[in-house]
Design a protein around this motif. Structure first.
Motif, mmCIF file in Angstrom:
data_model
loop_
_atom_site.group_PDB
_atom_site.id
_atom_site.type_symbol
_atom_site.label_atom_id
_atom_site.label_comp_id
_atom_site.label_asym_id
_atom_site.label_seq_id
_atom_site.Cartn_x
_atom_site.Cartn_y
_atom_site.Cartn_z
ATOM 1 N N ILE A 52 52.545 -9.295 25.037
ATOM 2 C CA ILE A 52 51.720 -8.453 24.175
ATOM 3 C C ILE A 52 52.350 -7.069 24.030
ATOM 4 O O ILE A 52 52.447 -6.519 22.927
ATOM 5 N N GLU A 53 52.802 -6.495 25.142
ATOM 6 C CA GLU A 53 53.382 -5.150 25.104
ATOM 7 C C GLU A 53 54.623 -5.084 24.222
ATOM 8 O O GLU A 53 54.912 -4.053 23.617
ATOM 9 N N ARG A 54 55.367 -6.189 24.149
ATOM 10 C CA ARG A 54 56.604 -6.194 23.379
ATOM 11 C C ARG A 54 56.380 -6.532 21.909
ATOM 12 O O ARG A 54 57.314 -6.509 21.117
ATOM 13 N N SER A 55 55.166 -6.868 21.540
ATOM 14 C CA SER A 55 54.888 -7.385 20.203
ATOM 15 C C SER A 55 54.387 -6.310 19.262
ATOM 16 O O SER A 55 53.795 -5.313 19.677
ATOM 17 N N ASP A 56 54.631 -6.524 17.965
ATOM 18 C CA ASP A 56 53.963 -5.759 16.916
ATOM 19 C C ASP A 56 52.657 -6.447 16.526
ATOM 20 O O ASP A 56 51.641 -5.794 16.296
ATOM 21 N N VAL A 57 52.726 -7.780 16.433
ATOM 22 C CA VAL A 57 51.577 -8.582 16.021
ATOM 23 C C VAL A 57 51.346 -9.661 17.081
ATOM 24 O O VAL A 57 52.305 -10.247 17.587
ATOM 25 N N VAL A 58 50.084 -9.892 17.411
ATOM 26 C CA VAL A 58 49.731 -10.923 18.386
ATOM 27 C C VAL A 58 48.897 -11.990 17.691
ATOM 28 O O VAL A 58 47.894 -11.676 17.036
ATOM 29 N N LEU A 59 49.320 -13.242 17.811
ATOM 30 C CA LEU A 59 48.535 -14.361 17.304
ATOM 31 C C LEU A 59 47.664 -14.890 18.438
ATOM 32 O O LEU A 59 48.186 -15.359 19.452
ATOM 33 N N VAL A 60 46.360 -14.779 18.276
ATOM 34 C CA VAL A 60 45.418 -15.341 19.245
ATOM 35 C C VAL A 60 45.125 -16.772 18.794
ATOM 36 O O VAL A 60 44.473 -16.987 17.772
ATOM 37 N N VAL A 61 45.635 -17.741 19.541
ATOM 38 C CA VAL A 61 45.556 -19.141 19.125
ATOM 39 C C VAL A 61 44.338 -19.801 19.762
ATOM 40 O O VAL A 61 44.179 -19.789 20.985
ATOM 41 N N LEU A 62 43.484 -20.382 18.917
ATOM 42 C CA LEU A 62 42.285 -21.100 19.356
ATOM 43 C C LEU A 62 42.446 -22.592 19.074
ATOM 44 O O LEU A 62 43.214 -22.994 18.198
ATOM 45 N N ASP A 63 41.704 -23.389 19.818
ATOM 46 C CA ASP A 63 41.707 -24.846 19.651
ATOM 47 C C ASP A 63 40.484 -25.240 18.836
ATOM 48 O O ASP A 63 39.350 -25.082 19.295
#
Length: 436
Positions: A255-266
Protein backbone atom coordinates in the motif's frame (compact mmCIF):
# COMPACT_ATOMS: atom_id res chain seq x y z
CA UNK A 1 9.55 4.67 -0.50
CA UNK A 2 8.37 2.15 2.09
CA UNK A 3 9.26 3.07 5.66
CA UNK A 4 11.41 0.70 7.76
CA UNK A 5 9.50 -1.75 9.91
CA UNK A 6 10.21 -2.36 13.61
CA UNK A 7 8.75 -5.40 15.40
CA UNK A 8 8.42 -5.84 19.16
CA UNK A 9 9.01 -9.48 20.08
CA UNK A 10 8.98 -11.27 23.42
CA UNK A 11 7.13 -13.73 25.57
CA UNK A 12 3.69 -12.73 26.90
CA UNK A 13 3.34 -10.25 29.74
CA UNK A 14 6.63 -8.41 29.30
CA UNK A 15 4.84 -5.18 28.30
CA UNK A 16 5.02 -5.26 24.50
CA UNK A 17 1.66 -3.51 24.04
CA UNK A 18 2.49 -0.83 26.61
CA UNK A 19 5.74 0.01 24.81
CA UNK A 20 3.96 -0.13 21.44
CA UNK A 21 1.43 2.44 22.66
CA UNK A 22 4.18 4.64 24.12
CA UNK A 23 6.06 4.69 20.83
CA UNK A 24 2.97 5.26 18.71
CA UNK A 25 1.71 7.94 21.07
CA UNK A 26 -1.84 6.71 21.44
CA UNK A 27 -3.60 3.80 23.08
CA UNK A 28 -4.11 1.43 20.17
CA UNK A 29 -3.47 -1.99 21.71
CA UNK A 30 -5.57 -3.11 24.67
CA UNK A 31 -3.32 -3.30 27.73
CA UNK A 32 -4.09 -5.52 30.72
CA UNK A 33 -1.81 -7.48 33.03
CA UNK A 34 -2.99 -10.80 31.61
CA UNK A 35 -0.91 -12.77 29.07
CA UNK A 36 -2.39 -12.77 25.57
CA UNK A 37 -4.95 -10.00 26.18
CA UNK A 38 -3.84 -7.95 23.15
CA UNK A 39 -6.79 -8.07 20.78
CA UNK A 40 -6.71 -4.83 18.87
CA UNK A 41 -4.70 -3.19 16.14
CA UNK A 42 -1.08 -4.28 16.07
CA UNK A 43 0.47 -2.17 13.32
CA UNK A 44 0.92 1.58 13.24
CA UNK A 45 3.11 4.43 12.04
CA UNK A 46 5.53 6.11 14.44
CA UNK A 47 8.39 8.58 14.41
CA UNK A 48 11.51 9.23 16.43
CA UNK A 49 13.44 12.45 15.84
CA UNK A 50 13.86 12.57 12.05
CA UNK A 51 12.95 8.93 11.44
CA UNK A 52 9.55 7.70 10.28
CA UNK A 53 8.88 3.98 10.61
CA UNK A 54 6.16 1.39 11.03
CA UNK A 55 5.90 -0.74 14.14
CA UNK A 56 4.38 -4.17 14.83
CA UNK A 57 3.24 -5.49 18.21
CA UNK A 58 3.55 -9.24 17.62
CA UNK A 59 1.63 -9.99 20.82
CA UNK A 60 -1.52 -9.21 18.88
CA UNK A 61 -0.83 -11.92 16.29
CA UNK A 62 -2.91 -14.85 17.47
CA UNK A 63 -1.80 -18.26 16.19
CA UNK A 64 -4.93 -20.38 16.52
CA UNK A 65 -4.81 -23.21 19.07
CA UNK A 66 -1.07 -23.76 18.90
CA UNK A 67 0.77 -24.56 22.18
CA UNK A 68 2.08 -21.63 24.18
CA UNK A 69 5.76 -21.86 23.15
CA UNK A 70 4.80 -22.64 19.56
CA UNK A 71 2.79 -19.40 19.43
CA UNK A 72 5.81 -17.46 20.71
CA UNK A 73 7.98 -19.13 18.07
CA UNK A 74 5.62 -18.31 15.22
CA UNK A 75 5.15 -14.72 16.34
CA UNK A 76 8.92 -14.29 16.47
CA UNK A 77 9.34 -15.78 12.99
CA UNK A 78 6.70 -13.42 11.59
CA UNK A 79 8.70 -10.54 13.06
CA UNK A 80 11.93 -11.88 11.54
CA UNK A 81 10.28 -12.06 8.11
CA UNK A 82 8.55 -8.68 8.27
CA UNK A 83 10.84 -6.39 10.27
CA UNK A 84 13.97 -4.44 9.41
CA UNK A 85 14.81 -4.06 13.12
CA UNK A 86 13.56 -6.18 16.05
CA UNK A 87 13.06 -4.99 19.64
CA UNK A 88 13.48 -8.06 21.86
CA UNK A 89 11.43 -7.26 24.97
CA UNK A 90 12.11 -8.89 28.36
CA UNK A 91 10.94 -8.32 31.94
CA UNK A 92 13.46 -6.89 34.41
CA UNK A 93 11.40 -7.92 37.44
CA UNK A 94 11.44 -11.59 36.52
CA UNK A 95 14.95 -11.89 35.11
CA UNK A 96 15.93 -14.17 32.23
CA UNK A 97 13.41 -17.00 31.80
CA UNK A 98 13.40 -20.17 29.70
CA UNK A 99 10.82 -18.53 27.41
CA UNK A 100 13.20 -15.59 26.87
CA UNK A 101 15.90 -18.08 25.93
CA UNK A 102 13.47 -19.75 23.51
CA UNK A 103 12.85 -16.42 21.76
CA UNK A 104 16.59 -15.69 21.74
CA UNK A 105 17.34 -19.00 19.99
CA UNK A 106 14.89 -18.08 17.21
CA UNK A 107 16.33 -14.59 16.85
CA UNK A 108 19.90 -15.96 16.62
CA UNK A 109 18.97 -17.31 13.18
CA UNK A 110 17.98 -13.84 12.00
CA UNK A 111 20.30 -11.52 10.13
CA UNK A 112 18.17 -8.60 11.35
CA UNK A 113 19.47 -6.06 13.89
CA UNK A 114 18.23 -6.89 17.41
CA UNK A 115 17.80 -4.26 20.16
CA UNK A 116 17.44 -5.92 23.59
CA UNK A 117 15.06 -4.02 25.91
CA UNK A 118 14.54 -4.85 29.58
CA UNK A 119 11.13 -3.50 30.57
CA UNK A 120 9.66 -2.75 34.00
CA UNK A 121 12.89 -1.22 35.32
CA UNK A 122 10.91 1.45 37.12
CA UNK A 123 13.62 2.97 39.35
CA UNK A 124 17.41 3.41 39.25
CA UNK A 125 17.97 0.83 42.01
CA UNK A 126 16.78 -1.91 39.64
CA UNK A 127 19.43 -1.23 36.98
CA UNK A 128 21.85 -3.71 38.57
CA UNK A 129 19.32 -6.43 37.71
CA UNK A 130 19.81 -6.03 33.97
CA UNK A 131 23.29 -7.53 33.81
CA UNK A 132 21.91 -11.09 33.66
CA UNK A 133 20.38 -10.18 30.28
CA UNK A 134 23.84 -10.00 28.67
CA UNK A 135 23.66 -13.81 28.74
CA UNK A 136 21.04 -13.69 25.95
CA UNK A 137 23.81 -12.73 23.55
CA UNK A 138 22.48 -9.50 22.02
CA UNK A 139 24.90 -7.00 23.49
CA UNK A 140 23.91 -4.12 25.73
CA UNK A 141 20.44 -4.39 27.31
CA UNK A 142 18.45 -1.14 27.40
CA UNK A 143 16.58 -0.66 30.71
CA UNK A 144 13.16 0.90 30.12
CA UNK A 145 9.86 1.43 31.90
CA UNK A 146 6.73 1.30 29.77
CA UNK A 147 4.50 2.43 32.64
CA UNK A 148 6.66 5.51 33.36
CA UNK A 149 8.12 6.15 29.90
CA UNK A 150 11.72 5.88 31.11
CA UNK A 151 14.65 4.92 28.89
CA UNK A 152 12.68 4.85 25.63
CA UNK A 153 14.84 7.53 24.03
CA UNK A 154 18.05 5.51 24.33
CA UNK A 155 16.29 2.40 23.06
CA UNK A 156 14.82 4.24 20.05
CA UNK A 157 18.22 5.80 19.30
CA UNK A 158 19.60 2.27 19.02
CA UNK A 159 16.68 1.24 16.81
CA UNK A 160 17.14 4.22 14.49
CA UNK A 161 20.88 3.60 14.18
CA UNK A 162 20.04 0.14 12.85
CA UNK A 163 17.88 1.43 9.98
CA UNK A 164 19.39 0.66 6.61
CA UNK A 165 18.62 2.23 3.23
CA UNK A 166 15.66 0.43 1.71
CA UNK A 167 16.50 -1.50 -1.46
CA UNK A 168 13.55 -0.68 -3.64
CA UNK A 169 12.86 -0.30 -7.31
CA UNK A 170 12.44 3.37 -8.22
CA UNK A 171 9.97 4.20 -10.97
CA UNK A 172 9.37 7.50 -12.73
CA UNK A 173 6.48 9.82 -11.87
CA UNK A 174 4.76 8.89 -15.11
CA UNK A 175 4.49 5.24 -14.01
CA UNK A 176 1.26 4.33 -12.19
CA UNK A 177 1.98 1.90 -9.36
CA UNK A 178 -0.99 -0.09 -8.13
CA UNK A 179 -1.41 -2.98 -5.74
CA UNK A 180 -4.11 -5.54 -5.13
CA UNK A 181 -5.14 -6.16 -1.55
CA UNK A 182 -7.75 -8.41 -0.01
CA UNK A 183 -8.06 -11.55 2.02
CA UNK A 184 -6.63 -14.82 0.67
CA UNK A 185 -8.38 -16.51 -2.25
CA UNK A 186 -10.42 -13.58 -3.54
CA UNK A 187 -8.59 -13.91 -6.86
CA UNK A 188 -5.81 -11.32 -6.70
CA UNK A 189 -3.28 -13.49 -8.54
CA UNK A 190 -5.81 -14.42 -11.21
CA UNK A 191 -6.54 -10.73 -11.74
CA UNK A 192 -2.82 -9.97 -12.13
CA UNK A 193 -2.51 -12.75 -14.69
CA UNK A 194 -5.54 -11.50 -16.61
CA UNK A 195 -4.15 -7.98 -16.77
CA UNK A 196 -0.72 -9.17 -17.84
CA UNK A 197 -2.08 -11.73 -20.26
CA UNK A 198 0.32 -14.39 -19.06
CA UNK A 199 0.74 -16.80 -16.16
CA UNK A 200 3.35 -14.86 -14.17
CA UNK A 201 1.86 -15.53 -10.75
CA UNK A 202 1.10 -18.95 -9.26
CA UNK A 203 -2.67 -19.46 -9.20
CA UNK A 204 -4.39 -22.09 -7.07
CA UNK A 205 -7.73 -22.71 -5.37
CA UNK A 206 -5.87 -23.04 -2.05
CA UNK A 207 -5.74 -19.76 -0.13
CA UNK A 208 -2.26 -18.32 0.27
CA UNK A 209 -0.23 -19.98 -2.47
CA UNK A 210 1.63 -16.95 -3.80
CA UNK A 211 5.21 -17.30 -2.58
CA UNK A 212 6.51 -13.76 -2.63
CA UNK A 213 5.80 -10.16 -3.52
CA UNK A 214 5.98 -9.57 -7.25
CA UNK A 215 6.50 -6.27 -9.10
CA UNK A 216 5.26 -6.62 -12.65
CA UNK A 217 6.10 -3.71 -14.98
CA UNK A 218 3.42 -3.47 -17.62
CA UNK A 219 2.58 -1.15 -20.52
CA UNK A 220 -0.83 -0.72 -22.11
CA UNK A 221 -2.02 1.87 -24.61
CA UNK A 222 1.08 3.99 -24.04
CA UNK A 223 0.74 4.11 -20.24
CA UNK A 224 3.33 2.41 -18.03
CA UNK A 225 2.21 0.57 -14.89
CA UNK A 226 3.76 -1.47 -12.12
CA UNK A 227 1.50 -4.11 -10.57
CA UNK A 228 2.43 -4.90 -6.97
CA UNK A 229 0.93 -8.29 -6.13
CA UNK A 230 0.45 -9.11 -2.43
CA UNK A 231 -1.65 -12.26 -2.68
CA UNK A 232 -1.29 -14.96 -0.06
CA UNK A 233 2.43 -14.69 0.67
CA UNK A 234 2.62 -17.91 2.66
CA UNK A 235 6.15 -19.26 2.91
CA UNK A 236 6.72 -22.99 2.66
CA UNK A 237 6.27 -24.77 5.97
CA UNK A 238 4.75 -21.77 7.73
CA UNK A 239 1.16 -21.34 8.86
CA UNK A 240 0.76 -17.58 8.82
CA UNK A 241 -2.66 -17.81 7.19
CA UNK A 242 -4.00 -18.99 10.57
CA UNK A 243 -4.04 -15.30 11.48
CA UNK A 244 -5.83 -12.74 9.35
CA UNK A 245 -3.56 -10.03 10.71
CA UNK A 246 -0.55 -11.51 8.96
CA UNK A 247 -2.11 -10.90 5.56
CA UNK A 248 -2.71 -7.30 6.62
CA UNK A 249 0.98 -6.89 7.50
CA UNK A 250 2.01 -8.10 4.06
CA UNK A 251 -0.41 -5.74 2.35
CA UNK A 252 0.75 -2.63 4.18
CA UNK A 253 4.16 -2.27 2.54
CA UNK A 254 2.56 -2.68 -0.88
CA UNK A 255 0.00 0.00 0.00
CA UNK A 256 2.77 2.44 0.94
CA UNK A 257 4.48 1.92 -2.42
CA UNK A 258 1.29 2.33 -4.46
CA UNK A 259 -0.45 5.26 -6.09
CA UNK A 260 -3.69 3.30 -6.48
CA UNK A 261 -4.92 0.37 -4.39
CA UNK A 262 -7.40 -2.17 -5.73
CA UNK A 263 -9.50 -3.58 -2.89
CA UNK A 264 -10.53 -6.98 -4.26
CA UNK A 265 -13.79 -8.54 -3.02
CA UNK A 266 -15.24 -11.99 -3.68
CA UNK A 267 -18.67 -11.72 -5.30
CA UNK A 268 -19.57 -15.24 -4.20
CA UNK A 269 -18.65 -14.86 -0.54
CA UNK A 270 -19.75 -11.25 -0.18
CA UNK A 271 -18.26 -8.73 2.25
CA UNK A 272 -16.74 -9.73 5.59
CA UNK A 273 -15.19 -7.69 8.39
CA UNK A 274 -11.62 -8.39 7.29
CA UNK A 275 -12.33 -6.73 3.92
CA UNK A 276 -13.18 -3.50 5.71
CA UNK A 277 -10.08 -3.66 7.92
CA UNK A 278 -7.76 -4.14 4.96
CA UNK A 279 -9.47 -1.38 2.96
CA UNK A 280 -9.21 0.93 5.97
CA UNK A 281 -5.41 0.83 5.81
CA UNK A 282 -5.45 2.01 2.18
CA UNK A 283 -7.78 4.88 3.10
CA UNK A 284 -5.69 5.91 6.11
CA UNK A 285 -2.52 5.82 4.00
CA UNK A 286 -4.13 8.37 1.67
CA UNK A 287 -3.95 6.19 -1.43
CA UNK A 288 -6.38 6.30 -4.33
CA UNK A 289 -8.79 3.35 -4.07
CA UNK A 290 -10.77 1.29 -6.57
CA UNK A 291 -13.09 -1.45 -5.30
CA UNK A 292 -12.98 -4.52 -7.55
CA UNK A 293 -15.70 -7.17 -7.24
CA UNK A 294 -14.17 -10.36 -8.65
CA UNK A 295 -15.85 -13.66 -9.62
CA UNK A 296 -18.87 -11.75 -10.94
CA UNK A 297 -19.43 -14.55 -13.48
CA UNK A 298 -20.30 -16.95 -10.64
CA UNK A 299 -23.21 -14.84 -9.36
CA UNK A 300 -26.78 -15.54 -10.45
CA UNK A 301 -27.92 -12.16 -11.73
CA UNK A 302 -30.91 -10.15 -12.78
CA UNK A 303 -31.04 -6.54 -13.97
CA UNK A 304 -30.85 -5.24 -10.36
CA UNK A 305 -28.08 -7.49 -8.98
CA UNK A 306 -25.22 -5.08 -9.67
CA UNK A 307 -27.08 -2.13 -8.14
CA UNK A 308 -27.92 -4.15 -5.04
CA UNK A 309 -24.32 -5.30 -4.59
CA UNK A 310 -22.98 -1.77 -5.02
CA UNK A 311 -25.46 -0.48 -2.43
CA UNK A 312 -24.22 -3.15 -0.03
CA UNK A 313 -20.65 -2.00 -0.67
CA UNK A 314 -21.59 1.62 0.02
CA UNK A 315 -23.29 0.59 3.27
CA UNK A 316 -20.25 -1.38 4.48
CA UNK A 317 -17.53 0.94 3.14
CA UNK A 318 -18.95 4.34 4.00
CA UNK A 319 -15.42 5.71 4.47
CA UNK A 320 -14.72 4.83 0.80
CA UNK A 321 -17.68 6.70 -0.67
CA UNK A 322 -15.27 8.29 -3.19
CA UNK A 323 -14.04 4.92 -4.53
CA UNK A 324 -15.42 3.67 -7.88
CA UNK A 325 -16.64 0.06 -8.06
CA UNK A 326 -15.71 -2.31 -10.89
CA UNK A 327 -17.38 -5.71 -11.46
CA UNK A 328 -15.44 -8.36 -13.38
CA UNK A 329 -14.29 -11.95 -13.64
CA UNK A 330 -10.54 -12.49 -13.66
CA UNK A 331 -11.05 -16.14 -14.62
CA UNK A 332 -13.15 -15.53 -17.75
CA UNK A 333 -11.71 -12.03 -18.34
CA UNK A 334 -15.22 -10.60 -18.66
CA UNK A 335 -15.23 -6.83 -18.02
CA UNK A 336 -11.45 -6.97 -17.39
CA UNK A 337 -11.08 -4.09 -19.86
CA UNK A 338 -12.93 -1.77 -17.43
CA UNK A 339 -10.16 -1.81 -14.80
CA UNK A 340 -7.29 0.19 -16.31
CA UNK A 341 -9.37 3.25 -17.33
CA UNK A 342 -10.66 3.51 -13.76
CA UNK A 343 -7.11 3.14 -12.39
CA UNK A 344 -5.95 5.92 -14.73
CA UNK A 345 -8.77 8.18 -13.59
CA UNK A 346 -8.11 7.54 -9.89
CA UNK A 347 -4.37 8.12 -10.32
CA UNK A 348 -4.95 11.39 -12.18
CA UNK A 349 -7.32 12.67 -9.50
CA UNK A 350 -4.91 11.56 -6.77
CA UNK A 351 -2.29 13.92 -8.25
CA UNK A 352 -4.68 16.76 -9.19
CA UNK A 353 -3.88 20.37 -8.28
CA UNK A 354 -6.49 23.10 -8.03
CA UNK A 355 -5.83 26.82 -8.52
CA UNK A 356 -6.21 28.76 -5.29
CA UNK A 357 -8.46 31.41 -6.86
CA UNK A 358 -10.94 28.81 -8.14
CA UNK A 359 -10.75 26.85 -4.88
CA UNK A 360 -11.62 29.95 -2.86
CA UNK A 361 -14.58 30.72 -5.11
CA UNK A 362 -15.95 27.25 -4.37
CA UNK A 363 -15.32 27.56 -0.62
CA UNK A 364 -16.91 31.03 -0.37
CA UNK A 365 -19.92 29.88 -2.39
CA UNK A 366 -20.28 26.99 0.03
CA UNK A 367 -20.16 29.36 3.02
CA UNK A 368 -22.80 31.58 1.40
CA UNK A 369 -25.02 28.57 0.86
CA UNK A 370 -24.50 27.14 4.37
CA UNK A 371 -23.15 29.66 6.93
CA UNK A 372 -20.36 28.55 9.23
CA UNK A 373 -21.28 27.10 12.66
CA UNK A 374 -21.16 28.89 15.99
CA UNK A 375 -20.11 27.65 19.43
CA UNK A 376 -20.78 29.58 22.64
CA UNK A 377 -21.50 32.70 20.67
CA UNK A 378 -18.36 32.46 18.53
CA UNK A 379 -18.73 31.95 14.80
CA UNK A 380 -16.21 30.16 12.63
CA UNK A 381 -14.69 32.52 10.08
CA UNK A 382 -13.06 31.15 6.94
CA UNK A 383 -10.49 33.53 5.43
CA UNK A 384 -9.09 31.54 2.52
CA UNK A 385 -8.03 28.07 1.39
CA UNK A 386 -5.08 26.69 -0.56
CA UNK A 387 -3.89 23.30 -1.74
CA UNK A 388 -0.60 22.30 -0.11
CA UNK A 389 -0.03 18.73 -1.35
CA UNK A 390 -1.08 15.98 -3.74
CA UNK A 391 -1.27 12.19 -3.36
CA UNK A 392 -3.67 12.70 -1.66
CA UNK A 393 -4.90 16.23 -2.46
CA UNK A 394 -4.52 18.16 0.78
CA UNK A 395 -6.04 21.57 1.50
CA UNK A 396 -5.36 24.03 4.30
CA UNK A 397 -8.30 26.22 5.30
CA UNK A 398 -7.26 29.31 7.26
CA UNK A 399 -9.80 30.22 9.94
CA UNK A 400 -10.11 32.35 13.04
CA UNK A 401 -10.23 29.41 15.50
CA UNK A 402 -9.64 25.84 14.23
CA UNK A 403 -11.55 24.28 17.14
CA UNK A 404 -14.75 25.87 15.77
CA UNK A 405 -14.46 23.75 12.61
CA UNK A 406 -16.95 20.99 13.41
CA UNK A 407 -16.53 17.64 11.69
CA UNK A 408 -19.91 17.95 10.00
CA UNK A 409 -19.04 21.32 8.47
CA UNK A 410 -15.66 20.03 7.31
CA UNK A 411 -17.50 17.17 5.65
CA UNK A 412 -19.84 19.66 3.99
CA UNK A 413 -16.85 21.59 2.58
CA UNK A 414 -15.26 18.37 1.36
CA UNK A 415 -18.46 17.44 -0.47
CA UNK A 416 -18.63 20.85 -2.13
CA UNK A 417 -14.99 20.58 -3.24
CA UNK A 418 -15.68 17.13 -4.65
CA UNK A 419 -18.75 18.40 -6.50
CA UNK A 420 -16.67 21.18 -8.06
CA UNK A 421 -13.52 19.26 -8.97
CA UNK A 422 -14.40 15.58 -8.97
CA UNK A 423 -11.61 13.79 -7.12
CA UNK A 424 -13.32 10.44 -7.76
CA UNK A 425 -11.17 7.59 -6.55
CA UNK A 426 -9.01 9.58 -4.12
CA UNK A 427 -9.39 10.69 -0.52
CA UNK A 428 -8.89 14.40 0.09
CA UNK A 429 -7.71 15.94 3.32
CA UNK A 430 -8.78 19.23 4.86
CA UNK A 431 -6.66 20.88 7.55
CA UNK A 432 -8.00 23.82 9.57
CA UNK A 433 -5.32 26.26 10.63
CA UNK A 434 -5.41 29.57 12.48
CA UNK A 435 -4.39 32.56 10.37
CA UNK A 436 -1.36 34.34 11.82
Amino acid sequence: MAKPVVAIVGRPNVGKSTIFNRIVGERISIVEDIPGITRDRIYSSAEWLTHDFNIIDTGGIEIGDEPFLEQIRQQAEIAIDEADVIIFMTNGREGVTSADEQVAKILYRSSKPIVLAVNKVDNPDMKDQIYDFYSLGFGEPYPISGSHGLGLGDMLDAVAQSFRPQDEAVYGDEVIKFSLIGRPNVGKSSLVNSLLGEERVIVSDVAGTTRDAIDSPYKYDGQEYVIIDTAGMRKKGKVYETTEKYSVLRALRAIERSDVVLVVLDAEEGIIEQDKKIAGYAHEAGRAVVIVVNKWDAVVKDDKTMDRFEKKIRDHFQFLDYAPVVFLSALTKKRIHTVLPVINMASENHAMRVQSSILNEVVMDAVAMNPTPTDNGKRLKIFYATQVAVKPPTFVIFVNEPELMHFSYERFLENRIREAFGFEGTPIRLISRARN
